[in-house]
Write a protein that holds these residues in place. Structure first.
Motif, PDB file in Angstrom:
ATOM      1  N   PHE A  65       0.829  -1.205   0.000  1.00  0.00           N
ATOM      2  CA  PHE A  65       0.000   0.000   0.000  1.00  0.00           C
ATOM      3  C   PHE A  65       0.867   1.261   0.000  1.00  0.00           C
ATOM      4  O   PHE A  65       0.543   2.242  -0.667  1.00  0.00           O
ATOM      5  N   ARG A  66       1.981   1.242   0.730  1.00  0.00           N
ATOM      6  CA  ARG A  66       2.864   2.404   0.769  1.00  0.00           C
ATOM      7  C   ARG A  66       3.478   2.665  -0.613  1.00  0.00           C
ATOM      8  O   ARG A  66       3.539   3.808  -1.066  1.00  0.00           O
ATOM      9  N   VAL A  67       3.905   1.616  -1.301  1.00  0.00           N
ATOM     10  CA  VAL A  67       4.460   1.777  -2.649  1.00  0.00           C
ATOM     11  C   VAL A  67       3.417   2.384  -3.583  1.00  0.00           C
ATOM     12  O   VAL A  67       3.712   3.312  -4.350  1.00  0.00           O
ATOM     13  N   LEU A  68       2.190   1.892  -3.515  1.00  0.00           N
ATOM     14  CA  LEU A  68       1.124   2.433  -4.363  1.00  0.00           C
ATOM     15  C   LEU A  68       0.836   3.892  -4.035  1.00  0.00           C
ATOM     16  O   LEU A  68       0.640   4.719  -4.932  1.00  0.00           O
ATOM     17  N   ARG A  69       0.809   4.236  -2.753  1.00  0.00           N
ATOM     18  CA  ARG A  69       0.550   5.622  -2.345  1.00  0.00           C
ATOM     19  C   ARG A  69       1.692   6.538  -2.759  1.00  0.00           C
ATOM     20  O   ARG A  69       1.466   7.591  -3.347  1.00  0.00           O
ATOM     21  N   GLU A  70       2.915   6.146  -2.472  1.00  0.00           N
ATOM     22  CA  GLU A  70       4.063   7.005  -2.762  1.00  0.00           C
ATOM     23  C   GLU A  70       4.306   7.186  -4.260  1.00  0.00           C
ATOM     24  O   GLU A  70       4.897   8.174  -4.673  1.00  0.00           O
ATOM     25  N   SER A  71       3.827   6.251  -5.072  1.00  0.00           N
ATOM     26  CA  SER A  71       3.962   6.382  -6.526  1.00  0.00           C
ATOM     27  C   SER A  71       2.842   7.233  -7.121  1.00  0.00           C
ATOM     28  O   SER A  71       2.915   7.619  -8.284  1.00  0.00           O
ATOM     29  N   GLY A  72       1.786   7.489  -6.336  1.00  0.00           N
ATOM     30  CA  GLY A  72       0.665   8.288  -6.822  1.00  0.00           C
ATOM     31  C   GLY A  72      -0.466   7.474  -7.415  1.00  0.00           C
ATOM     32  O   GLY A  72      -1.390   8.038  -7.995  1.00  0.00           O
ATOM     33  N   VAL A  73      -0.419   6.158  -7.269  1.00  0.00           N
ATOM     34  CA  VAL A  73      -1.473   5.309  -7.837  1.00  0.00           C
ATOM     35  C   VAL A  73      -2.731   5.345  -6.976  1.00  0.00           C
ATOM     36  O   VAL A  73      -3.843   5.326  -7.501  1.00  0.00           O
ATOM     37  N   ILE A  74      -2.553   5.388  -5.647  1.00  0.00           N
ATOM     38  CA  ILE A  74      -3.710   5.430  -4.750  1.00  0.00           C
ATOM     39  C   ILE A  74      -3.614   6.617  -3.799  1.00  0.00           C
ATOM     40  O   ILE A  74      -2.529   7.170  -3.585  1.00  0.00           O
ATOM     41  N   GLN A  75      -4.759   6.968  -3.248  1.00  0.00           N
ATOM     42  CA  GLN A  75      -4.875   7.981  -2.197  1.00  0.00           C
ATOM     43  C   GLN A  75      -5.300   7.236  -0.938  1.00  0.00           C
ATOM     44  O   GLN A  75      -6.211   6.404  -0.987  1.00  0.00           O
ATOM     45  N   GLN A  76      -4.636   7.506   0.168  1.00  0.00           N
ATOM     46  CA  GLN A  76      -5.017   6.889   1.438  1.00  0.00           C
ATOM     47  C   GLN A  76      -5.385   7.975   2.437  1.00  0.00           C
ATOM     48  O   GLN A  76      -4.668   8.966   2.577  1.00  0.00           O
ATOM     49  N   VAL A  77      -6.515   7.772   3.107  1.00  0.00           N
ATOM     50  CA  VAL A  77      -6.952   8.693   4.154  1.00  0.00           C
ATOM     51  C   VAL A  77      -7.488   7.868   5.321  1.00  0.00           C
ATOM     52  O   VAL A  77      -8.020   6.773   5.128  1.00  0.00           O
ATOM     53  N   TYR A  78      -7.317   8.416   6.496  1.00  0.00           N
ATOM     54  CA  TYR A  78      -7.872   7.763   7.678  1.00  0.00           C
ATOM     55  C   TYR A  78      -9.306   8.206   7.863  1.00  0.00           C
ATOM     56  O   TYR A  78      -9.625   9.388   7.767  1.00  0.00           O
ATOM     57  N   GLU A  79     -10.180   7.236   8.100  1.00  0.00           N
ATOM     58  CA  GLU A  79     -11.552   7.493   8.527  1.00  0.00           C
ATOM     59  C   GLU A  79     -11.707   6.742   9.839  1.00  0.00           C
ATOM     60  O   GLU A  79     -11.845   5.516   9.833  1.00  0.00           O
ATOM     61  N   GLY A  80     -11.619   7.482  10.929  1.00  0.00           N
ATOM     62  CA  GLY A  80     -11.570   6.838  12.239  1.00  0.00           C
ATOM     63  C   GLY A  80     -10.271   6.062  12.339  1.00  0.00           C
ATOM     64  O   GLY A  80      -9.203   6.589  12.079  1.00  0.00           O
ATOM     65  N   THR A  81     -10.378   4.793  12.621  1.00  0.00           N
ATOM     66  CA  THR A  81      -9.178   3.963  12.713  1.00  0.00           C
ATOM     67  C   THR A  81      -8.894   3.218  11.413  1.00  0.00           C
ATOM     68  O   THR A  81      -7.872   2.545  11.298  1.00  0.00           O
ATOM     69  N   ALA A  82      -9.782   3.318  10.447  1.00  0.00           N
ATOM     70  CA  ALA A  82      -9.602   2.616   9.177  1.00  0.00           C
ATOM     71  C   ALA A  82      -8.821   3.481   8.192  1.00  0.00           C
ATOM     72  O   ALA A  82      -9.063   4.678   8.066  1.00  0.00           O
ATOM     73  N   LYS A  83      -7.897   2.853   7.504  1.00  0.00           N
ATOM     74  CA  LYS A  83      -7.177   3.533   6.424  1.00  0.00           C
ATOM     75  C   LYS A  83      -7.902   3.180   5.133  1.00  0.00           C
ATOM     76  O   LYS A  83      -7.967   2.018   4.730  1.00  0.00           O
ATOM     77  N   MET A  84      -8.486   4.198   4.502  1.00  0.00           N
ATOM     78  CA  MET A  84      -9.261   3.999   3.283  1.00  0.00           C
ATOM     79  C   MET A  84      -8.381   4.260   2.067  1.00  0.00           C
ATOM     80  O   MET A  84      -7.577   5.195   2.055  1.00  0.00           O
ATOM     81  N   ASN A  85      -8.571   3.451   1.051  1.00  0.00           N
ATOM     82  CA  ASN A  85      -7.755   3.497  -0.159  1.00  0.00           C
ATOM     83  C   ASN A  85      -8.626   3.764  -1.365  1.00  0.00           C
ATOM     84  O   ASN A  85      -9.629   3.082  -1.566  1.00  0.00           O
ATOM     85  N   GLY A  86      -8.230   4.741  -2.157  1.00  0.00           N
ATOM     86  CA  GLY A  86      -8.940   5.044  -3.382  1.00  0.00           C
ATOM     87  C   GLY A  86      -7.969   5.174  -4.535  1.00  0.00           C
ATOM     88  O   GLY A  86      -6.836   5.640  -4.365  1.00  0.00           O
ATOM     89  N   LEU A  87      -8.390   4.760  -5.680  1.00  0.00           N
ATOM     90  CA  LEU A  87      -7.584   4.851  -6.890  1.00  0.00           C
ATOM     91  C   LEU A  87      -7.528   6.303  -7.358  1.00  0.00           C
ATOM     92  O   LEU A  87      -8.555   6.978  -7.385  1.00  0.00           O
ATOM     93  N   ARG A  88      -6.370   6.788  -7.711  1.00  0.00           N
ATOM     94  CA  ARG A  88      -6.229   8.158  -8.221  1.00  0.00           C
ATOM     95  C   ARG A  88      -6.434   8.157  -9.742  1.00  0.00           C
ATOM     96  O   ARG A  88      -5.615   8.626 -10.504  1.00  0.00           O
ATOM     97  N   ARG A  89      -7.563   7.628 -10.155  1.00  0.00           N
ATOM     98  CA  ARG A  89      -7.848   7.462 -11.582  1.00  0.00           C
ATOM     99  C   ARG A  89      -7.802   8.789 -12.342  1.00  0.00           C
ATOM    100  O   ARG A  89      -7.229   8.873 -13.418  1.00  0.00           O
TER     101      ARG A  89
END
Length: 117
Positions: A65-89
């Motif tokens: 997940f860190r590789v995907l986030r740092e490359s710009g493929v996904i966006q990660q945000v915390y919602e409460g204690t959950a880390k939510m992942n979305g595609l940066r389409r």
């Protein structure tokens, strides 16, 4: 009387103009990361890390997940204690038109070939 605002943990992401093709291709060259991206593309919504049933350890999942986030493929945000992942389409399509769709189609074809073997 002031009310303390809840602290938000913010994860670093590259800005759109900082996303590099070689970083995106590297991130998507791993089958586990490509699987994550495929599932996000199919869902068309943000998914929590715990949604994914991956064949790797929790620490390795975190790395992917860190590789995907740092490359710009996904966006990660915390919602409460959950880390939510979305595609940066939108960002990927603007920078590299057709690339993500072509890779997703190719990955599905390869998975279908592998299933027939």
């Amino acid at each position: 009387m002031t009310t303390a605002l809840p602290s938000r943990r913010v994860l670093p992401h590259p800005a759109r103009d900082e996303i590099r093709l070689e970083s995106v291709l590297h991130a998507l060259s791993d089958p586990v990361r490509m699987r994550i991206v495929s599932e996000l593309a199919d869902a068309e919504a943000a998914l929590s890390c715990s949604y994914f049933d991956l064949p790797v350890t929790k620490s390795t999942t975190t790395h992917h997940f860190r590789v995907l986030r740092e490359s710009g493929v996904i966006q990660q945000v915390y919602e409460g204690t959950a880390k939510m992942n979305g595609l940066r389409r939108g960002d990927l399509d603007a920078l590299f038109p057709g690339l993500l769709d072509a890779l997703l189609v190719a990955a599905r074809r390869q998975a279908a070939r592998d299933a027939q073997s």
